[in-house]
Design a protein around this motif. Structure first.
Motif, PDB file in Angstrom:
ATOM      1  N   SER A 219      -0.447   0.033  -4.697  1.00 21.11           N
ATOM      2  CA  SER A 219       0.790   0.030  -3.921  1.00 21.11           C
ATOM      3  C   SER A 219       1.751   1.048  -4.514  1.00 21.11           C
ATOM      4  CB  SER A 219       1.420  -1.362  -3.958  1.00 21.11           C
ATOM      5  OG  SER A 219       2.620  -1.391  -3.233  1.00 21.11           O
ATOM      6  N   TYR A 304      -1.880  -5.887   2.588  1.00 21.20           N
ATOM      7  CA  TYR A 304      -0.436  -5.731   2.747  1.00 21.20           C
ATOM      8  C   TYR A 304       0.152  -4.865   1.642  1.00 21.20           C
ATOM      9  CZ  TYR A 304       4.466  -6.933   3.470  1.00 21.20           C
ATOM     10  OH  TYR A 304       5.818  -6.858   3.696  1.00 21.20           O
ATOM     11  N   TYR A 305      -0.300  -5.099   0.401  1.00 17.86           N
ATOM     12  CA  TYR A 305       0.240  -4.343  -0.731  1.00 17.86           C
ATOM     13  C   TYR A 305      -0.092  -2.858  -0.643  1.00 17.86           C
ATOM     14  CZ  TYR A 305       0.862  -8.976  -2.748  1.00 17.86           C
ATOM     15  OH  TYR A 305       1.236 -10.275  -2.971  1.00 17.86           O
ATOM     16  N   VAL A 310       5.779  -1.844  -2.289  1.00 19.24           N
ATOM     17  CA  VAL A 310       6.175  -3.127  -2.885  1.00 19.24           C
ATOM     18  C   VAL A 310       6.561  -2.883  -4.338  1.00 19.24           C
ATOM     19  CG1 VAL A 310       5.487  -5.484  -3.422  1.00 19.24           C
ATOM     20  CG2 VAL A 310       4.598  -4.370  -1.353  1.00 19.24           C
ATOM     21  N   PHE A 313       6.681  -8.650  -7.470  1.00 17.61           N
ATOM     22  CA  PHE A 313       6.259  -9.949  -6.952  1.00 17.61           C
ATOM     23  C   PHE A 313       7.021 -11.020  -7.720  1.00 17.61           C
ATOM     24  CE2 PHE A 313       3.716 -13.753  -6.788  1.00 17.61           C
ATOM     25  CZ  PHE A 313       3.137 -13.742  -5.530  1.00 17.61           C
ATOM     26  N   ALA A 329      -1.397  -9.376  -6.300  1.00 17.52           N
ATOM     27  CA  ALA A 329      -0.317  -8.386  -6.358  1.00 17.52           C
ATOM     28  C   ALA A 329      -0.528  -7.430  -7.525  1.00 17.52           C
ATOM     29  CB  ALA A 329       1.034  -9.093  -6.482  1.00 17.52           C
ATOM     30  N   ALA A 332      -2.992  -4.613  -7.245  1.00 25.09           N
ATOM     31  CA  ALA A 332      -2.493  -3.439  -6.521  1.00 25.09           C
ATOM     32  C   ALA A 332      -1.400  -2.713  -7.299  1.00 25.09           C
ATOM     33  CB  ALA A 332      -1.971  -3.863  -5.155  1.00 25.09           C
ATOM     34  N   VAL A 334       1.369  -4.082  -8.693  1.00 27.33           N
ATOM     35  CA  VAL A 334       2.712  -4.631  -8.485  1.00 27.33           C
ATOM     36  C   VAL A 334       3.042  -5.571  -9.644  1.00 27.33           C
ATOM     37  CG1 VAL A 334       4.197  -6.001  -6.988  1.00 27.33           C
ATOM     38  CG2 VAL A 334       2.481  -4.464  -5.981  1.00 27.33           C
TER      39      VAL A 334
END
Length: 412
Positions: A219, A304-305, A310, A313, A329, A332, A334
């Motif tokens: 991400s 989504y990530y 983003v 989290f 998360a 990716a 995050v």
């Protein structure tokens, strides 16, 4: 080797999304012949790998069967032993007696269903119970009649911590916890809790973390002057989503030059209440907006990530195991902010995010957001978040090892 996998609802909805990753490793192993036995089967099921079968022998029992099981439970030694425990622990009351009877009746009904399955399909080498709940107790009860060689169980958070239950009461667990061939916890903290709280034997417990597939790409952070915060959970009191709202409101008031978006993924009984609370608390704060996306398929959450920028989290749960939502998360890239509860410290630290106290204040969370999103180490934290998952929570490593361990137990 014949394996039955006892689940709450998988492959049916809702929940248990993390089984979708694990089941692939069972399907790939030619030594394992797996049948999933859900306790609940409503609506359309999710797809399962072609080599895995599903049997509904334990699901959707009739009203008559439930009544007969309740009558059997009322006169069972299991129920009366539980009453003795409730009396001695000073937890006895109308609620706990009713829960003890309900769970005892479920165990009896599910054990009967398992015995019928065995009579129809033949001996089971391993009954693998995804939750340490009534189904796993039923498997132990059914084993006494023959037809099941080994019983193992995973244990997570909701099926481990008494404080997450009304009246701090976990029905029947102390009666059965010594009888498993193996119990797999997600962290050493969970292992210690299992031993100290329920008297589980240390030699029967192994730590086996869950895992997630490693994201193909990472991400990207938001541009200057923007902040995108994501949370993923059911909307339940234990998740303390109100704390996330208050923390983001405080951060927005501190940093009026930053445009903030909070995205929450997940449904649940408090979904409408959380939406209304966020709308109320964010009203008049011009630089913050939010979206509650509700339930989302597991693959969609992972993607989504990668399709959105983003920045961090947030998890504010008051009780957890080692949350797969945080792993996804971090896979990716995050970084995460989370409280030091359950096994979260195995995943989140100052090297890849912010590990806060068990009950962090809004000020604590706002300070952590500032540090992660706009501090000098922002890019390092994102790199380290991915590295943490690669080294410790890769599904390829963890699930391959777990499947091999279960098959070794079945072969012994």
């Amino acid at each position: 080797m014949r394996i039955v996998m006892l689940t709450n609802a998988y492959p049916y909805h809702p929940g248990e999304q993390f089984i979708e990753d694990e089941i692939e490793y069972w399907a790939r192993n030619p030594a394992a012949h797996v049948t999933v036995l859900p306790a609940v089967a409503k609506g359309e099921p999710r797809a399962v790998p072609g080599t895995v079968s599903v049997d509904l022998c334990m699901a959707n029992g009739s009203v008559t069967a439930r009544f007969l099981s309740a009558m059997g439970a009322l006169f069972s030694a299991m129920f009366w032993r539980e009453l003795v425990y409730l009396w001695r622990s000073r937890k006895i009351g109308m609620y706990t007696i009713a829960r003890a009877l309900l769970h005892a009746s479920k165990v009896i009904a599910q054990a009967k269903s398992l015995r019928r399955y065995i009579a129809r399909q033949g001996e089971v080498d391993v009954a693998y119970c995804y939750w340490n709940e009534t189904q796993s107790y039923a498997a132990l009860l059914a084993r006494k009649k023959g037809g099941i060689r080994k019983v193992i169980s995973r244990i997570h958070g909701i099926d481990l911590h008494e404080t997450r239950r009304p009246h701090s009461y976990m029905p029947l667990k102390r009666q059965f916890i010594q009888d498993y061939d193996r119990v797999f916890t997600t962290s050493r903290a969970a292992q210690a809790y299992l031993e100290e709280t329920y008297g589980a034997a240390a030699e029967s417990i192994r730590v086996s973390p869950l895992g997630v597939p490693l994201a193909d790409t990472l991400s990207k952070p938001s541009g200057a002057g923007s902040l995108h915060v994501v949370s993923v959970s059911f909307c339940l009191p234990v998740k303390r989503l109100d704390r996330i709202v208050e923390s983001l409101r405080l951060f927005a008031l501190r940093h009026k030059e930053v445009e903030i978006l909070w995205t929450h993924i997940g449904g649940g009984p408090l979904f409408g209440e959380v939406r209304d609370f966020a709308a109320s608390r964010f009203s008049g704060v011009d630089n913050i907006s939010f979206e509650l996306l509700g339930e989302m398929a597991n693959d969609t959450v992972k993607k989504y990530y990668l399709g959105k920028s983003v920045d961090l989290f947030i998890n504010m749960s008051e009780s957890e195991g080692v949350p797969v939502s945080i792993m996804e998360a971090m896979s990716a890239g995050v970084p995460a902010i989370a409280p030091d509860v359950g096994g979260i410290s195995n995943l989140v630290s100052s090297q890849c995010g912010a590990l806060l106290g068990q009950c962090p204040s809004s000020e604590d969370v706002a300070d952590a957001i500032d540090l992660i999103a706009f501090g000098e180490r922002r890019d390092v934290l994102r790199t380290n978040a991915r590295k943490m998952v690669e080294e410790n929570f890769s599904s390829d490593r963890n699930y391959s090892t777990f499947v091999a361990s279960v098959l070794a137990i079945g072969a012994s």
